[in-house]
Design an enzyme around this catalytic site. Sequence first.
Site, PDB file in Angstrom:
ATOM      1  N   LYS A 104       0.820  -1.225   0.000  1.00 41.84           N
ATOM      2  CA  LYS A 104       0.000   0.000   0.000  1.00 41.84           C
ATOM      3  C   LYS A 104       0.848   1.268   0.000  1.00 41.84           C
ATOM      4  O   LYS A 104       0.413   2.297  -0.485  1.00 41.84           O
ATOM      5  CB  LYS A 104      -0.962  -0.005   1.184  1.00 41.84           C
TER       6      LYS A 104
ATOM      7  N   ARG B  41      -7.532  -0.058  16.552  1.00 43.77           N
ATOM      8  CA  ARG B  41      -7.990   0.173  15.184  1.00 43.77           C
ATOM      9  C   ARG B  41      -8.892  -1.013  14.889  1.00 43.77           C
ATOM     10  O   ARG B  41      -9.830  -1.248  15.663  1.00 43.77           O
ATOM     11  CB  ARG B  41      -6.801   0.339  14.232  1.00 43.77           C
TER      12      ARG B  41
HETATM   13  C1  LIG Z   1      -0.332  -1.233   6.691  1.00 46.45           C
HETATM   14  C2  LIG Z   1      -0.615  -2.525   7.299  1.00 46.45           C
HETATM   15  C3  LIG Z   1       0.401  -3.479   7.428  1.00 46.45           C
HETATM   16  C4  LIG Z   1       1.844  -3.195   7.051  1.00 46.45           C
HETATM   17  O1  LIG Z   1       2.390  -2.272   7.935  1.00 46.45           O
HETATM   18  P1  LIG Z   1       3.946  -1.868   7.857  1.00 46.45           P
HETATM   19  O2  LIG Z   1       4.162  -1.018   9.043  1.00 46.45           O
HETATM   20  O3  LIG Z   1       4.112  -1.127   6.578  1.00 46.45           O
HETATM   21  O4  LIG Z   1       4.713  -3.129   7.873  1.00 46.45           O
HETATM   22  C5  LIG Z   1       0.065  -4.714   7.955  1.00 46.45           C
HETATM   23  N1  LIG Z   1      -1.191  -4.992   8.323  1.00 46.45           N
HETATM   24  C6  LIG Z   1      -2.197  -4.116   8.210  1.00 46.45           C
HETATM   25  C7  LIG Z   1      -3.571  -4.510   8.630  1.00 46.45           C
HETATM   26  C8  LIG Z   1      -1.942  -2.844   7.697  1.00 46.45           C
HETATM   27  O5  LIG Z   1      -2.945  -1.974   7.592  1.00 46.45           O
END
Ligand SMILES: *Cc1c(COP(=O)(O)O)cnc(C)c1O
Length: 365
Positions: free
Chosen positions: A36, A131
Amino acid sequence: MPAPRIEIELDKLAYNASKLTALYDTKGVCVTAVTKGVCGSPRIASALLDSGIHSFGDSRIANIQKMRQAGLDAQFTLIRSPMPSEIERVVEFADVSLNTEISVIRLLARQAVKRGKIQRIILMIELGDLREGILPSDVEPMVAEVMSLRGVKLIGIGTNLACFGGVRPTEENMQALSAIVGNLQRKFGINFEVVSGGNSANYQWFVSTSDVGLVNHLRIGEAILLGCDTLTRERIPDLYTDAFTLVAEVIELKTKPSQPYGEIAQDAFGRVPVFENRGNIERAILAIGRQDVDGLTIYPRIKADILGISSDHLILDVSGLGLEVGAEVQFDIGYSTLLRVMMSSYVEKVYLPRSHLMAQGPSPC
Ligand SMILES: *Cc1c(COP(=O)(O)O)cnc(C)c1O
């Protein structure tokens, strides 16, 4: 070359990914690469695929659709709970989704049955970050119902920390996750394929724990992309932190006072700015602004101070550096800037060709 631009060294990203998958593999933990932060760039995903990653996660179904349609042969997970309005696309393009709402899972199940598909489900548990997540006390009835639905298959349990509440993954909360999973497995007589313990922020827990419990999976974005531990933003040993280079061009260079003169009211963003008096300084304006970057996480690779940023102008103190109009300045960037840069249509994305030699690894610092 056009400016502003983001130069992307695919070799360094592939190197980071292969180092991290090897590290996590030492304790039986496999990795889904999270894309993302780079808008699901198929070029980047493809470099990661070559490095041995076969599973990708993204929070946007549009990004997953883009990677799928680019022909990437991998498993795709939607890592944000699906919107009821996007259920059709989720079932079409994502193999797996992370879920917390039974009403959404019922919609996924109905849509999957209609299309003769199976949507694989990971239920996310709340462990304090506040969250997404099902409260541990509510998870059993949810597991029971998901197991009874046609069209969906419950493949795992997960949790996410350190994103909203800043809660650190620890021995305690990771053991709590394993305990919840263990209870569910006993109660329902099943074995989960995936126990997904978190994201890049799980690094310190992982390297220090002697027992990962039932955790066998992590979803890793920032550590692959920027080579850092997201709890401290320190470099993870032996990873590249400079796979991305932001480049912007100087459009004005003049010696001017360090403090504005005239009556001071609000700036372009509604703040009353305050500037330190450094006397006359060489001020460079670069043609890049908040439309392209987050003003907070860009770090010039030259010894220049960032004085401020407006929508289209970045102002630096470049005293004594001998820059000229038309010169290019390089920056390291943090995650929020990476996101914004990748989204900005004004920033050219330049993928540096992959060398035939695998990157040798960064020099120790
Ligand atoms: C963005 C996200 C990740 C990845 O997070 P990083 O800090 O970039 O490794 C993993 N799981 C969820 C649910 C996320 O929203």
